[in-house]
Write a protein that holds these residues in place. Structure first.
Motif, PDB file in Angstrom:
ATOM      1  N   TYR A  39     -35.073   7.284 -18.064  1.00 43.76           N
ATOM      2  CA  TYR A  39     -34.119   8.391 -18.139  1.00 43.76           C
ATOM      3  C   TYR A  39     -32.881   8.126 -17.284  1.00 43.76           C
ATOM      4  CZ  TYR A  39     -38.289  10.076 -20.230  1.00 43.76           C
ATOM      5  OH  TYR A  39     -39.385  10.160 -21.035  1.00 43.76           O
ATOM      6  N   HIS A  44     -34.457  11.683 -32.043  1.00 45.80           N
ATOM      7  CA  HIS A  44     -33.913  12.774 -32.845  1.00 45.80           C
ATOM      8  C   HIS A  44     -34.451  12.856 -34.253  1.00 45.80           C
ATOM      9  CE1 HIS A  44     -31.506  15.510 -30.671  1.00 45.80           C
ATOM     10  NE2 HIS A  44     -31.228  14.525 -29.850  1.00 45.80           N
ATOM     11  N   PHE A  91     -35.936  21.449 -36.025  1.00 43.93           N
ATOM     12  CA  PHE A  91     -34.943  22.420 -35.536  1.00 43.93           C
ATOM     13  C   PHE A  91     -34.623  23.536 -36.544  1.00 43.93           C
ATOM     14  CE2 PHE A  91     -32.859  19.336 -32.238  1.00 43.93           C
ATOM     15  CZ  PHE A  91     -33.955  19.516 -31.409  1.00 43.93           C
ATOM     16  N   GLY A 149     -33.439  19.673 -20.635  1.00 44.22           N
ATOM     17  CA  GLY A 149     -33.616  18.350 -21.243  1.00 44.22           C
ATOM     18  C   GLY A 149     -32.797  18.302 -22.523  1.00 44.22           C
ATOM     19  N   ASN A 166     -30.491  16.480 -23.549  1.00 46.82           N
ATOM     20  CA  ASN A 166     -30.229  15.161 -24.117  1.00 46.82           C
ATOM     21  C   ASN A 166     -28.774  15.060 -24.594  1.00 46.82           C
ATOM     22  OD1 ASN A 166     -31.274  13.066 -26.762  1.00 46.82           O
ATOM     23  ND2 ASN A 166     -31.424  12.538 -24.627  1.00 46.82           N
ATOM     24  N   ASP A 183     -29.867  18.963 -17.534  1.00 48.11           N
ATOM     25  CA  ASP A 183     -30.343  17.569 -17.712  1.00 48.11           C
ATOM     26  C   ASP A 183     -29.872  16.775 -16.499  1.00 48.11           C
ATOM     27  OD1 ASP A 183     -31.052  14.930 -18.867  1.00 48.11           O
ATOM     28  OD2 ASP A 183     -31.135  16.023 -20.766  1.00 48.11           O
ATOM     29  N   GLN A 200     -26.606  12.212 -18.342  1.00 47.48           N
ATOM     30  CA  GLN A 200     -26.972  12.616 -19.702  1.00 47.48           C
ATOM     31  C   GLN A 200     -26.232  13.897 -20.085  1.00 47.48           C
ATOM     32  OE1 GLN A 200     -28.601  10.426 -21.275  1.00 47.48           O
ATOM     33  NE2 GLN A 200     -28.703  11.541 -23.205  1.00 47.48           N
ATOM     34  N   VAL A 215     -29.219  18.561 -13.051  1.00 45.02           N
ATOM     35  CA  VAL A 215     -30.409  18.743 -12.213  1.00 45.02           C
ATOM     36  C   VAL A 215     -31.390  17.594 -12.435  1.00 45.02           C
ATOM     37  CG1 VAL A 215     -31.645  20.163 -13.959  1.00 45.02           C
ATOM     38  CG2 VAL A 215     -32.188  20.426 -11.547  1.00 45.02           C
ATOM     39  N   ASN A 216     -32.006  17.161 -11.341  1.00 42.51           N
ATOM     40  CA  ASN A 216     -33.154  16.264 -11.456  1.00 42.51           C
ATOM     41  C   ASN A 216     -34.379  17.102 -11.126  1.00 42.51           C
ATOM     42  OD1 ASN A 216     -35.198  14.475 -11.313  1.00 42.51           O
ATOM     43  ND2 ASN A 216     -34.262  13.155  -9.749  1.00 42.51           N
ATOM     44  N   LEU A 217     -35.134  17.432 -12.152  1.00 45.63           N
ATOM     45  CA  LEU A 217     -36.248  18.361 -11.939  1.00 45.63           C
ATOM     46  C   LEU A 217     -37.405  17.738 -11.172  1.00 45.63           C
ATOM     47  CD1 LEU A 217     -36.012  20.338 -15.259  1.00 45.63           C
ATOM     48  CD2 LEU A 217     -35.844  21.283 -12.958  1.00 45.63           C
ATOM     49  N   LEU A 218     -37.327  16.435 -10.924  1.00 43.48           N
ATOM     50  CA  LEU A 218     -38.365  15.811 -10.097  1.00 43.48           C
ATOM     51  C   LEU A 218     -38.029  15.908  -8.610  1.00 43.48           C
ATOM     52  CD1 LEU A 218     -39.322  12.685 -12.220  1.00 43.48           C
ATOM     53  CD2 LEU A 218     -40.479  14.891 -12.021  1.00 43.48           C
ATOM     54  N   SER A 239     -37.610  21.115 -25.618  1.00 44.89           N
ATOM     55  CA  SER A 239     -38.039  20.393 -26.816  1.00 44.89           C
ATOM     56  C   SER A 239     -38.300  18.940 -26.460  1.00 44.89           C
ATOM     57  CB  SER A 239     -36.938  20.492 -27.873  1.00 44.89           C
ATOM     58  OG  SER A 239     -37.141  19.539 -28.886  1.00 44.89           O
ATOM     59  N   GLN A 240     -39.475  18.485 -26.769  1.00 43.64           N
ATOM     60  CA  GLN A 240     -39.870  17.088 -26.488  1.00 43.64           C
ATOM     61  C   GLN A 240     -39.439  16.710 -25.072  1.00 43.64           C
ATOM     62  OE1 GLN A 240     -39.617  15.380 -31.042  1.00 43.64           O
ATOM     63  NE2 GLN A 240     -38.562  14.260 -29.487  1.00 43.64           N
ATOM     64  N   PHE A 241     -39.653  17.619 -24.156  1.00 39.42           N
ATOM     65  CA  PHE A 241     -39.224  17.424 -22.782  1.00 39.42           C
ATOM     66  C   PHE A 241     -40.419  17.220 -21.849  1.00 39.42           C
ATOM     67  CE2 PHE A 241     -38.126  19.326 -18.615  1.00 39.42           C
ATOM     68  CZ  PHE A 241     -37.157  18.411 -18.228  1.00 39.42           C
TER      69      PHE A 241
HETATM   70  C1  LIG Z   1     -37.055  13.034 -24.936  1.00 38.83           C
HETATM   71  S1  LIG Z   1     -35.549  13.697 -24.380  1.00 38.83           S
HETATM   72  C2  LIG Z   1     -35.568  15.320 -25.083  1.00 38.83           C
HETATM   73  C3  LIG Z   1     -34.528  15.468 -26.110  1.00 38.83           C
HETATM   74  C4  LIG Z   1     -34.250  16.770 -26.783  1.00 38.83           C
HETATM   75  N1  LIG Z   1     -34.583  17.954 -26.021  1.00 38.83           N
HETATM   76  C5  LIG Z   1     -34.893  16.746 -28.151  1.00 38.83           C
HETATM   77  O1  LIG Z   1     -35.604  17.668 -28.500  1.00 38.83           O
HETATM   78  O2  LIG Z   1     -34.670  15.781 -28.892  1.00 38.83           O
HETATM   79  C6  LIG Z   1     -35.870  14.076 -22.707  1.00 38.83           C
HETATM   80  C7  LIG Z   1     -34.662  14.557 -21.929  1.00 38.83           C
HETATM   81  O3  LIG Z   1     -35.116  14.906 -20.618  1.00 38.83           O
HETATM   82  C8  LIG Z   1     -34.172  14.464 -19.680  1.00 38.83           C
HETATM   83  N2  LIG Z   1     -34.845  14.231 -18.393  1.00 38.83           N
HETATM   84  C9  LIG Z   1     -35.741  13.259 -18.093  1.00 38.83           C
HETATM   85  N3  LIG Z   1     -36.113  13.331 -16.807  1.00 38.83           N
HETATM   86  C10 LIG Z   1     -35.454  14.385 -16.281  1.00 38.83           C
HETATM   87  C11 LIG Z   1     -35.430  14.970 -14.978  1.00 38.83           C
HETATM   88  N4  LIG Z   1     -36.141  14.445 -13.992  1.00 38.83           N
HETATM   89  N5  LIG Z   1     -34.644  16.050 -14.770  1.00 38.83           N
HETATM   90  C12 LIG Z   1     -33.902  16.571 -15.794  1.00 38.83           C
HETATM   91  N6  LIG Z   1     -33.893  16.062 -17.058  1.00 38.83           N
HETATM   92  C13 LIG Z   1     -34.646  14.970 -17.285  1.00 38.83           C
HETATM   93  C14 LIG Z   1     -33.648  13.161 -20.283  1.00 38.83           C
HETATM   94  O4  LIG Z   1     -32.392  12.801 -19.730  1.00 38.83           O
HETATM   95  C15 LIG Z   1     -33.595  13.510 -21.767  1.00 38.83           C
HETATM   96  O5  LIG Z   1     -32.344  14.037 -22.126  1.00 38.83           O
END
Ligand SMILES: C[S@@+](CC[C@H](N)C(=O)[O-])C[C@H]1O[C@@H](n2cnc3c(N)ncnc32)[C@H](O)[C@@H]1O
Length: 355
Positions: free
Chosen positions: A141, A160, A167, A186, A188, A209, A213, A235-238, A254-256
């Motif tokens: 990421y 996607h 969607f 997330g 993206n 995100d 990104q 934001v870095n959610l970690l 979604s897929q997050f």
């Molecule tokens: C698999 S993509 C999801 C894409 C979109 N939501 C979709 O449905 O297609 C995961 C997203 O989570 C974000 N992401 C990953 N780690 C993250 C973090 N620690 N904090 C915030 N966002 C994060 C990535 O940058 C990426 O845009």
């Protein structure tokens, strides 16, 4: 599905050989597709097929190259041969024309192939050791916004292709009771956000995100002239100190969450709880391998987990739904409505904070 051993001994022996030679078979298939061997057979007169010299002439490959590829294709049942003439099989037709197969194939080749050789080390160390084949980041990421081609294109197409199909169906549900403000966590490249802004003319969108990104998502919305109803939340959610912004009636993921380990998911859901207003909604769109109708879909998701192990971050996966539901429960959420099969493969979880 998967509750018995479905193979005869002979089938098992055959499949074992497919696996033993899988990397060579995979590369041969890629060459046949990309160098026009499959297309040359697809173009042949229906009953006649083409011999090796004709395929070589049509593709510009040497007779030797054409022969080894076509012979490998026979064993793989991609092509078949009668009286020296080769024909495209059903499997070859899917490899040539089916979009989902193409997206999955390119993702494996451009993002996962070299990294997969580091799977053992990745699983031992709990980090994506194979990611060094793509770039010098701790997780994919961090590198997503600067990924080189063709990995970048193939990653986004893979990500996607699958969510895009779900969607429109989710929008139908959202239209029943749309929130005034929705937070896309997330986000993206902003594709979902764009669809929301276009479909719901008064809805305000928050985008959360990683900073790099997020910039990509903003670019897309600026280009579409839709950024006046959006607010970015880098934001870095970690980061243990991170939080999600309050004031959004619906939080969308979604897929997050499949990008995180079990403990990380519980922690992120805690941040969602803290941000949601009373009566707020959490909608999660995910793919669960155990909730698929077809074995091919379950198989694709089970193998995709290995991408998370050796490329993405070393500790996440496409979850088995009971494991995932347990995490929601631990974080204090309950599922109000569950809808399977959106866009064919996705599950929508409409959740709320447990009373
Ligand atoms: C698999 S993509 C999801 C894409 C979109 N939501 C979709 O449905 O297609 C995961 C997203 O989570 C974000 N992401 C990953 N780690 C993250 C973090 N620690 N904090 C915030 N966002 C994060 C990535 O940058 C990426 O845009």
């Amino acid at each position: 599905m998967f509750d018995k051993d479905p193979l005869t001994a002979l089938e098992a022996m055959t499949r074992a050989q497919w696996l033993a030679f899988a990397p060579l078979a995979f590369q041969a298939t890629a060459v046949m597709r990309d160098r026009g061997v499959l297309a040359a057979l697809a173009d042949a007169a229906p009953t006649k097929g083409r011999d090796i010299d004709e395929v070589a002439a049509a593709t510009g490959l040497s007779v030797y190259a054409t022969r080894v590829l076509l012979e490998a294709g026979l064993g793989l049942h991609i092509v078949w041969r009668r009286d020296g003439f080769y024909h495209l099989g059903k499997l070859g037709r899917f490899l040539l024309d089916d979009e989902m197969t193409g997206v999955n194939f390119d993702f494996t080749r451009d993002v996962c192939y070299r990294a997969a050789a580091h799977l053992d080390a990745s699983l031992r160390e709990g980090r994506p050791v194979g990611l060094k084949e793509l770039g010098p980041w701790a997780t994919l990421y961090e590198g997503l916004s600067v990924l080189q081609e063709p990995a970048r294109r193939s990653w986004h197409a893979f990500d996607h292709f699958h969510s895009d199909q779900a969607f429109p169906a989710v929008h139908e549900r959202l239209a029943v009771d749309p929130p005034a403000r929705l937070l896309d966590v997330g986000c993206n490249n902003g594709k979902w956000a764009q669809l929301c802004l276009e479909r719901f003319p008064t809805m305000e969108l928050g985008l959360a995100d990683l900073p790099a990104q997020l910039e990509r998502a903003h670019e897309r919305l600026r280009d579409a002239g839709l950024d006046d109803r959006t607010t970015g939340h880098p934001v870095n959610l970690l980061d243990p100190a991170s939080a999600l912004p309050p004031g959004y009636g619906l939080i969308w993921m979604s897929q997050f969450l499949d990008c995180f380990s079990e403990e990380q998911i519980v922690s992120i859901l805690g941040k969602v709880r803290a941000a949601l207003p009373p009566g707020g909604r959490l909608w999660i769109l995910e793919l669960f391998w155990d909730r698929q109708r077809f074995e091919a879909a379950a198989f694709s998701l089970q193998q995709t987990s290995l991408y998370f192990s050796c490329v993405a971050n070393g500790n996440s996966q496409m979850y088995d739904s009971p494991v995932f539901f347990g995490l929601l429960e631990r974080a204090g959420f309950e599922i109000g409505t569950l809808t399977d099969g959106l866009g064919g493969f996705h599950t929508l979880l409409e959740c709320r904070v447990r009373a």
